[in-house]
Design an enzyme around this catalytic site. Sequence first.
Site, PDB file in Angstrom:
ATOM      1  N   ALA A  50      48.348  46.380  48.694  1.00 28.92           N
ATOM      2  CA  ALA A  50      49.808  46.357  47.734  1.00 28.92           C
ATOM      3  C   ALA A  50      50.348  45.113  47.645  1.00 28.92           C
ATOM      4  O   ALA A  50      50.839  44.920  46.747  1.00 28.92           O
ATOM      5  CB  ALA A  50      50.795  47.499  48.246  1.00 28.92           C
ATOM      6  N   ASP A  61      34.984  47.807  36.565  1.00 27.38           N
ATOM      7  CA  ASP A  61      34.548  46.690  36.139  1.00 27.38           C
ATOM      8  C   ASP A  61      35.530  46.141  35.011  1.00 27.38           C
ATOM      9  O   ASP A  61      35.576  46.954  33.903  1.00 27.38           O
ATOM     10  CB  ASP A  61      33.076  46.508  35.382  1.00 27.38           C
ATOM     11  CG  ASP A  61      32.620  45.533  35.009  1.00 27.38           C
ATOM     12  OD1 ASP A  61      33.518  44.525  34.467  1.00 27.38           O
ATOM     13  OD2 ASP A  61      31.180  45.082  35.096  1.00 27.38           O
ATOM     14  N   HIS A  62      36.342  45.390  35.239  1.00 29.14           N
ATOM     15  CA  HIS A  62      37.607  45.165  34.372  1.00 29.14           C
ATOM     16  C   HIS A  62      37.016  44.630  33.021  1.00 29.14           C
ATOM     17  O   HIS A  62      38.054  45.042  31.906  1.00 29.14           O
ATOM     18  CB  HIS A  62      38.601  44.191  34.667  1.00 29.14           C
ATOM     19  CG  HIS A  62      38.239  42.670  34.955  1.00 29.14           C
ATOM     20  ND1 HIS A  62      37.593  42.096  36.167  1.00 29.14           N
ATOM     21  CD2 HIS A  62      38.383  41.869  34.003  1.00 29.14           C
ATOM     22  CE1 HIS A  62      37.193  41.015  35.619  1.00 29.14           C
ATOM     23  NE2 HIS A  62      37.617  40.522  34.512  1.00 29.14           N
ATOM     24  N   HIS A  90      29.442  42.373  35.048  1.00 29.58           N
ATOM     25  CA  HIS A  90      29.878  42.184  33.836  1.00 29.58           C
ATOM     26  C   HIS A  90      29.036  41.867  32.878  1.00 29.58           C
ATOM     27  O   HIS A  90      28.725  42.560  31.660  1.00 29.58           O
ATOM     28  CB  HIS A  90      30.757  40.832  33.736  1.00 29.58           C
ATOM     29  CG  HIS A  90      31.997  40.947  34.866  1.00 29.58           C
ATOM     30  ND1 HIS A  90      32.644  42.290  35.087  1.00 29.58           N
ATOM     31  CD2 HIS A  90      32.647  40.039  35.516  1.00 29.58           C
ATOM     32  CE1 HIS A  90      33.501  41.762  35.924  1.00 29.58           C
ATOM     33  NE2 HIS A  90      33.573  40.582  36.431  1.00 29.58           N
TER      34      HIS A  90
END
Length: 500
Positions: free
Chosen positions: A16, A180-181, A243
């Site tokens: 966090a 996977d952004h 990616h």
Amino acid sequence: MKHTEAPASLILLFGATGDLAKRKLYPSIYNLYKKGLLSDRFAVVGVARRLKDDDDFRNWVKESIDTFGNSSEDLTEFISHFYYQSHDVTDSESYRELKNLVDCLDTTYHLDGNRIFYLAMSPEFFGTVAEHLKEDGLTDTKGFKRLVIEKPFGHDLPSAINLNKRIRSAFKENEVYRIDHYLGKEMVQNIEVIRFSNAIFEPLWNNRYISNIQITSSETLGVEERARYYDKNGALRDMLQNHMMQIVSLLAMEPPIKLTTDEIRSEKVRVLRALRPFKNEEIDQYFVRGQYGEGTINNETVPAYRNEPNVDPESNTETYVAGKFMIDNFRWAGVPFYIRTGKRMDKKSTKIVVQFKDIPMNLYYKNGSSLNPNLLVIHIQPEEGITLHLNVKKTGQGMETNPVKLNFSNKSIDGMNTPEAYEKLLFDCLRGDATNFTHWDEVALSWRFVDQISEVWANQKAPFPNYAAGTMGPKAADELLEKDGFFWWPVADLDVDENC
């Protein structure tokens, strides 16, 4: 403001106080809250070791949103839903204390037992946390439970298999959300829409009409604070395994029967299975590696990779990869998919260039001029949009041609600032939509493909550095395309022209 779009839920965020949480996750959760896409019945528990109590944590979240987001007058109400638990991820007593807090919040906010466990922490603890969540009762709930995991998912196929086995001891596959952004980026998600909703593209989306496809993801930054991680992984594991291969699968997949999670994932897996295998001695024919030396970026001299802090002075780690994928199926036989990705390059850009084949005969050939090929360019970042390159008649008496661009840009023309990738993916996770998360089959097939390359490169000393910082990579990457009769399209020339 009424929040009705997502179900009630508790988000437990491990890590966090990390950089990812501060820069991306808290602003994204807040954006969902402001847009009314987050239920009023929500709570967030921050799990870390750095802070002391709830007030410390709420101040941390507030600072995050003030710095990296867009705060407003409802921020105080928002952060009142945040709670903190100092935690040792290897200690069962810590998990029992966490369970007491979670059960209390579940009653307070009427969360129906819905829990999302987000692991934004060191990958070495992914398996440990998942096992403890099961063993210490936190997954024992009447609502849904979902585990969100950041990359990397292992560092090779054997480690990924082991990690998956540990995670699956506590969660089912449909409860695991591997982020996977790139799959949350607006224009990556638009690949399917461009292909499957436009009659002018889908009939041409095959080896009869497309000569090659190029995917470029270039960065101007170096390794920054990630040197210890990066020097063990390099561009191959950090970018290509996840990616780049995900983008290739979206570009090459067959139209799914339905736009459902299972059908889309199934078609992506079929692409990865169709990737042409190669022998070890053939790898240099398909892939090029590079490492940046000293150079100039934005008129400033930057050091070579081997001179960066925390990097081995004799490092054999690649900071650049170019490659040629061949997909041996009926649609794509003979069409090369070229990829390149690297650090300390000339320009920050992620683009896809679909180059269509030349027409059979150039009727407008004059004075040695050639006809420009038609291109479809998908701009992923920093600009977002699409550009279609066509040939039209030059103004005047003659019949000479002139290349033009037809542009659409999310930000410059449509005036719409698209949501951050993490915001979209968090919302998908809250709703239980795993379409834009990576299935285990995709992970396993990607590692199997990449492991052969990394094994060969690990056993060969490379002639590094082989490209200067501030350039677009080593000369061998240009030669990779030249031997096929192609060249890399310069990314600067392909930028969206807002004046068109």
